[in-house]
Design an enzyme around this catalytic site. Structure first.
Site, PDB file in Angstrom:
ATOM      1  CG  HIS A  11      -1.831  -1.207   1.275  1.00 59.96           C
ATOM      2  ND1 HIS A  11      -1.386  -2.435   1.731  1.00 59.96           N
ATOM      3  CD2 HIS A  11      -3.139  -1.378   0.935  1.00 59.96           C
ATOM      4  CE1 HIS A  11      -2.387  -3.303   1.683  1.00 59.96           C
ATOM      5  NE2 HIS A  11      -3.448  -2.695   1.200  1.00 59.96           N
ATOM      6  CG  HIS A  59     -12.687  -3.328   0.652  1.00 58.84           C
ATOM      7  ND1 HIS A  59     -12.257  -4.497   0.056  1.00 58.84           N
ATOM      8  CD2 HIS A  59     -11.557  -2.612   0.891  1.00 58.84           C
ATOM      9  CE1 HIS A  59     -10.952  -4.486  -0.065  1.00 58.84           C
ATOM     10  NE2 HIS A  59     -10.492  -3.340   0.420  1.00 58.84           N
TER      11      HIS A  59
END
Length: 281
Positions: free
Chosen positions: A60, A194
């Site tokens: 990330h 999500h």
């Protein structure tokens, strides 16, 4: 001969890591999410006892950013420190690698025409450390060696589900050709449905998530053919992380048996999915 004895799939939600680090796992909101991992924690400690975990995750913007975006990157180093993601590194152990097996896998995959990026130095973020905490708990040191396998599911284009499944098949071949007697597990992390931004922020699709979990069990390979647009439409912009679970599934061979399954919503603004599979010879 080394062998892959099990596959583990789990979400790697950063809020789960924060809940563990701050001692909130028994609070009413978090307790149901963590309860689904108790079976696996006991099974890993008392029965499975892996020597090595090949942990498939996505970075990330901790090790990689827009300067370099490897589609598939394998960690071949000796160790990996927890990354500082803006609020300090998580208080978890340094990850110890298995360089010999990692280099062997890299060689085998590259000669099988997978263009792997070899990484010898990098920090690992919540995508890798949260699954370790969920499965191994509050450890002074991780109970096994870990080979990080990072997949780009952040910047378009991510790899197809079919390519991920095939990569898993290549990993299985590589592990089984390694001469040392090792008990190896492969973990697929990320997901489930999500979306973190935009008009559909907070989207959770329970029906689709459970269809996906169903498809990991048995001898079907239908999940490998799901197109990118279906992940986007049905599971939100971050649901594409589930292609990483297909690397795990591909590495387990033709048929699997489910040992444990857990699904819970919500945790933060996402769905928690978790499954333990074993290959059926």
């Amino acid at each position: 001969m080394a062998r892959i004895t099990a596959g583990v799939a789990t979400s790697h939600i950063p809020a789960l890591g924060a809940a563990m680090d701050l001692g909130k796992t028994q609070e009413d909101y978090w307790k149901p999410a963590f309860a689904g991992y108790e079976w696996t924690k006991k099974w890993e400690a008392e029965q499975a006892k892996p020597d090595v975990v090949i942990l498939v995750y996505n970075d990330h913007a901790s090790a990689f950013d827009m300067k370099i975006i490897p589609t598939f990157a394998i960690g071949c180093g000796e160790e990996y420190k927890p990354a500082d993601e803006g609020w300090g590194p998580r208080p978890v152990p340094v990850v110890k690698g298995h360089a010999d097996l990692a280099w062997h896998i890299a060689q085998s995959l590259i000669l099988d025409e997978f263009d792997m990026t070899v990484i010898n130095e990098m920090d690992v973020d919540h995508g890798l450390t949260v699954p370790l905490s969920l499965i191994f708990g509050d450890a002074e040191q991780w109970p096994c060696r870990v080979i990080p396998l990072a997949v780009n599911v952040v910047t378009y284009p991510p790899p197809s589900g079919n390519r991920c499944w095939a990569l898993g098949e290549g990993i299985k071949k590589a592990v089984e050709s390694f001469p040392e007697d090792l008990n190896v597990q492969i973990w697929g992390t990320g997901g489930m449905s999500h979306q973190l931004q935009g008009a559909r922020a907070g989207l959770i699709n329970k029906e689709w998530d459970n269809m996906f979990l169903d498809g990991l069990v048995g001898d079907t390979d239908k999940l490998r053919y799901i197109p990118h647009i279906e992940y986007l439409r049905e599971t939100g912009s971050e649901g594409i992380e589930m292609v990483m679970w297909l690397i795990m599934r591909g590495a387990l061979g033709k048929t699997t048996r489910c040992l444990h399954r857990h699904y819970h919503v919500p945790a933060s603004n996402t769905a928690v999915g978790h499954m333990v599979l074993e290959p059926v010879e």
